[in-house]
Design an enzyme around this catalytic site. Structure first.
Site, short mmCIF file in Angstrom:
data_model
loop_
_atom_site.label_atom_id
_atom_site.label_comp_id
_atom_site.label_asym_id
_atom_site.label_seq_id
_atom_site.Cartn_x
_atom_site.Cartn_y
_atom_site.Cartn_z
N CYS A 184 0.75 -0.96 0.01
CA CYS A 184 -0.10 -0.10 -0.33
C CYS A 184 0.80 1.21 0.07
CB CYS A 184 -1.02 0.02 1.20
SG CYS A 184 -1.97 1.37 1.38
N CYS B 67 -0.43 4.01 2.23
CA CYS B 67 -0.45 3.94 3.61
C CYS B 67 1.30 4.15 3.87
CB CYS B 67 -0.67 2.41 4.09
SG CYS B 67 -2.26 1.89 3.22
N ASP B 68 2.03 3.54 3.30
CA ASP B 68 3.62 3.60 3.68
C ASP B 68 4.62 4.36 2.65
OD1 ASP B 68 2.56 1.68 5.36
OD2 ASP B 68 2.95 0.05 3.84
#
Ligand code: NAP
Length: 306
Positions: free
Chosen positions: A130, A133-134
């Site tokens: 992701c 997200c990261d």
């Protein structure tokens, strides 16, 4: 007893909920985390009509708000099994058990793993599925993206806005992604490509160090690629284990053109079914059609015709 239980609160499930409500059907959506589905993990959406460009989470939130505004009930419980007993379906969640006349499965899919050494060990510590997200953890660093589909190229473009360099590693010499995404990636000076190559191993003892990649046309040609992180986008696995209906060998639910499965009263919509195009737009269409067909079924059921 519910008329229709919709499992999954992504674009397909939310749309099914809105259409069920409008059809006067007593329906509920079950969602295990937060509504929105995979678009919550997408940076920008540029192919949903009405929005030239909108962030995935914003669109997901709008979907949820729309469902709530028209009074669709959403239960935040994870469905573990659907059991069919005669003409009634029992939906068993981590919270309770519910009876329903019809079920719409709209559970989407989850990222497929590469299944190479080091992948599990470094998930969350260098290996990610992701970018939204990261990605921020890799600001000004060098990352690899694995895959050549829409997800890989879209997320490579997103990562390029954060990191110093993105190296896309693809097992063929042609991308599968939409042409417009390909053009954007080829024209982005921060994105490089390694063709005809697969990851054989994720390197590092205690700390992620990079990738061992192999040229598929010349398997003796192996290279250690020093990168700070890797984002894996090699397709998806449908979330369909909990329901016993006819599926493809890869677990996609087989439906007919009106979203009906082989089990009367069970319908499927969106990425969890065997559809050739997995887009928010197609999920929305599937959800509407599944709700319509399920509503017809419920009406016949109540009229004693089933
Ligand atoms: P996908 O289209 O199935 O692409 C997976 C990619 O990973 C392919 O390039 C495939 O290579 C590669 N791959 C598969 N297994 C591999 C392995 N073991 N090692 C290395 N590479 C491997 O998956 P996706 O990109 O996640 O997309 C899924 C669906 O969502 C698609 O229908 C897509 O159109 C849709 N989607 C749309 C958008 C959008 O903005 N329009 C965004 C995201 C996703 P090959 O090409 O050689 O098969």
């Amino acid at each position: 007893m519910y008329d229709t239980i919709i499992i999954g609160g992504g674009p397909a499930g939310i749309t099914a909920g809105i259409y069920a409500k409008r059809a006067g059907v007593n329906a509920v959506i079950f969602e295990k985390m937060g509504a929105g589905g995979q678009i919550m993990l997408t940076d920008t959406v540029e192919n949903y009509p009405g929005f030239i460009s909108i962030s995935g989470p914003e669109l997901g939130q709008k979907f949820e708000e729309h469902a709530e505004a028209v009074g669709v009930e959403i239960k935040y419980e994870e469905v573990q099994k659907v059991v069919t007993e005669g003409k009634i379906h029992r939906v068993i969640s981590d919270g309770d058990e519910y009876e329903t006349i019809a079920v719409i499965v709209a559970t989407g899919s989850q990222p497929r793993k590469l299944q190479v050494e080091g992948e599990d060990k470094f998930t969350g510590r260098g290996v990610s599925y992701c970018a939204v997200c990261d990605g921020a953890f890799f600001r000004d660093k060098v990352v690899a993206v694995i895959g050549g589909g829409d997800s890989a190229i879209k997320e490579a473009l997103y990562l390029a806005s954060l990191v110093r360099k993105v190296i896309v590693i693809h097992r063929r010499d042609k991308l599968r992604a939409e042409k417009i995404l390909q053009e954007q990636a080829f024209n982005n000076p921060k994105i490089e490509f390694v063709w005809d190559s697969v990851v054989e191993k994720i390197l590092g003892d205690d700390k992620f160090e990079g990738l061992l990649i192999k040229n598929v046309k010349n398997p003796d040609e192996k290279e250690e690629l020093k990168v700070d992180g890797v984002f894996i986008y090699v397709g998806n696995i449908p979330n369909t284990k909990f329901v016993d209906v006819e599926k493809t060998s890869s677990g996609q639910i087989i439906t007919n053109s009106v979203m009906a499965t082989n089990v009367p009263g069970i319908y499927a919509a969106g990425d969890c079914r065997n559809t050739p195009l997995k887009q928010i737009t197609t999920c929305v269409g599937d959800g509407a059609l599944a709700a319509y067909t399920a509503a017809e079924y419920v009406e016949k059921f109540k009229g004693g015709f089933i």
